[in-house]
Structures are given as structure tokens and as C-alpha cells.
Write an enzyme that holds these catalytic residues in place. Sequence first.
Site, PDB file in Angstrom:
ATOM      1  N   ARG A 248       0.857  -1.186   0.000  1.00  0.00           N
ATOM      2  CA  ARG A 248       0.000   0.000   0.000  1.00  0.00           C
ATOM      3  C   ARG A 248       0.897   1.242   0.000  1.00  0.00           C
ATOM      4  NH1 ARG A 248      -3.398  -2.850  -1.523  1.00  0.00           N
ATOM      5  NH2 ARG A 248      -5.408  -3.367  -0.599  1.00  0.00           N
ATOM      6  N   GLU A 277      -3.245   7.453  -4.986  1.00  0.00           N
ATOM      7  CA  GLU A 277      -3.479   6.751  -6.247  1.00  0.00           C
ATOM      8  C   GLU A 277      -4.713   7.344  -6.885  1.00  0.00           C
ATOM      9  OE1 GLU A 277      -3.580   2.491  -5.826  1.00  0.00           O
ATOM     10  OE2 GLU A 277      -1.565   2.458  -4.991  1.00  0.00           O
ATOM     11  N   HIS A 296      -0.623  -0.039  -9.810  1.00  0.00           N
ATOM     12  CA  HIS A 296      -1.310  -0.986  -8.913  1.00  0.00           C
ATOM     13  C   HIS A 296      -1.816  -2.208  -9.705  1.00  0.00           C
ATOM     14  CE1 HIS A 296      -3.493  -1.149  -4.785  1.00  0.00           C
ATOM     15  NE2 HIS A 296      -3.284  -2.375  -5.236  1.00  0.00           N
TER      16      HIS A 296
END
Length: 336
Positions: A248, A277, A296
Amino acid sequence: MGVDVIVFQIMEKVLVTRRISENALAFIKNSGYEPTVYTELTNISQEDLIKMCQGYVALLSVGPNKIDERFLSACPQLKGIALMSVGYDKVDLEAANKHRIPISNTPDVLSETTADTAFLLMLAVARNAFYMNKSIERGEWNFFDPMQNLGQELYGKTLGILGLGRIGLEMAKKAKAAYGMDIIYHNRNRNEQAEKEVAARYLSFDELLMQSDVLTVHVNLTDETKGIFNKTAFSKMKPNAIFINTARGAIHNEEDLIDALQNKTIWGAGLDVTNPEPMQKDNPLLNMENVCVLPHIGSATKETREKMAMMAAENIVAALKGERMPQVINPEVYEG
Ligand code: DGY
């Protein structure tokens, strides 16, 4: 004269917050429930999600929506929430227990694929691969210079793992098989299986920082791990160290990472997760020689996303049938 009686069965409805595999949707349907897929390719705001959920008895949640006290108290009718992710940092487990709503995730099925992404980044950073590719586009491939474009070897180096669980172990196995890397790790609890399988050595977090040539992050995002890679942490790492984060983005402090790379405190970084993000296209990390960034894609293969969707669907169906969700993350709801 006989009278035909038509019985309408109202199917219980499941909200699915993103497009997912057709097989998973068919499984929900064939089990007697009606999935509705939110097909707009944007994030749903928390407010809209709460409004939308009112007509549903279960939620298959894909993406960044918070499953917090506000959401859970506004949707007490939900019989279960299945996340299509292994990470559950967006879930307030205490609130879920309070409202007695079971929540599941998708562990195991994505471990190898996510470890592949970490491995891909490790090698790409070691050889400056993304930057080298862009240099061709910039017209900088002119002649062969044996002293230019030099990366670093991974053979026999030390791989440090913060969070040696299922994904970390897959990464350790790959690194050991490919490069004979020595494995060190730091966890809340020791992982004896990994110590046996890959001869991993347990160290304190500080020792991990100081001894790793490559440091790869596979912990959950929690209050404890948020921002743990900050200026102080980077200052303890080796100047040749490569930092990899596929867990993360909030686990590293981005400004401190940029400073550490610009000041050559560490050598390079590979990120599949960023903070925030999506990363903006003018982010300085994107133009650094020893940095590789991906959007991601940790578990993003057709095969793995299929397995994740099926696992989430199976959990939803179990919850709707009043059965225990197989991958429940808050088993307390079934107790007492
Ligand atoms: C996960 O499974 O947690 C991935 O990061 C997708 O959110």
C-alpha cells in the site's frame, strides 16, 4: 376451471461495484441472487455508495470505498460484504463486528502473481529498465558506451522482507531460486515455515533496514505501518538499497522517498502502489533513472482476477445463504 397460480420470487440483490468476471456473476445468478454491476468507470463516492446500497442485501466491493462506521450504520441490512482484494485496510473491523456484518477478502489466490510484480520491479529497478526504455523514445540511444546504462547485480545479494506472509514467501522463493539471495525478514510474529523453506532469518526492523540490498514490503496497511518508511528509515538503509512496495502506498512517505532517491541515500525504488493513487503524471518519481512505477497491477492477470472474482462471489453466496463466509476476516460475527 382450474386457476393457475404464478409465484413471483423476488431475488435478493447484490451490488457489485466494478466490472468483474462473467463466470463470477453467473455463479451469483445461478445461486438464486441478482447481481447488479456498477459499470461507470469512475470511483463511487461514499455518499452514492450508501444511497445505492439501500436496495441491496449484499455488497461485492472492488476498489477503494471505505467500509467504515458511517457506511455500516447506514446499511445495516447487508448480510455480507465480500472484498475483491486481499488488503482490507479500508474496513473498520470494529464497526463491522458491532453491526454484525461479516466481511471477506481474497487471500492466497493472488500471492504468486503479486510476488511476480514485486520481482518484476526488483529486476527492473536493478537494471534501470523503465528509464532505459524511455531514453530510446528521447532519441538517446546513439552508440555503445560500456560505461553507460549500468545497473547492479542481484546475485548473492540480501533480500529484506517486511511482512513475510503468503506474498512475501512467494517473493522469497523466487529471489532465492533466481539469484541465490539471502533472505532476512521482520514481522510481528516469526514465520517458522518460511525460516525452514527459504532459510529466512528474523531481524529487528532496524537491522532489516541496515542489512537489506533489496527491501520489499508485504505488510498490511495499519496504524503501525502507515508511513513506516520515512526519512529516518531511509537514512538507515544502504546506499545501494532498492526499495520495493507492492503493498500500500501509504506505507512509505512519498516526500521522504523522493528526498532519499535524490540525495542518493538509497539507490532506487520500484512502486506498484503510490500515495495518492492514481499518481499524477508530473510526479518527479516518474522521471528518475532508478525508479520504476506501475499502476497498482499487483494481482492483475486474467487468471488471478478470475480466481479473485470467483472467491468473492462464493463468499457473497455463502453470506446470503446464512452460511459462514469461507474467507471471513471478522469471524467474531459468528461467535456468541
Ligand atoms: C489487494 O488485493 O489488496 C490489491 O492490492 C488490490 O486492492
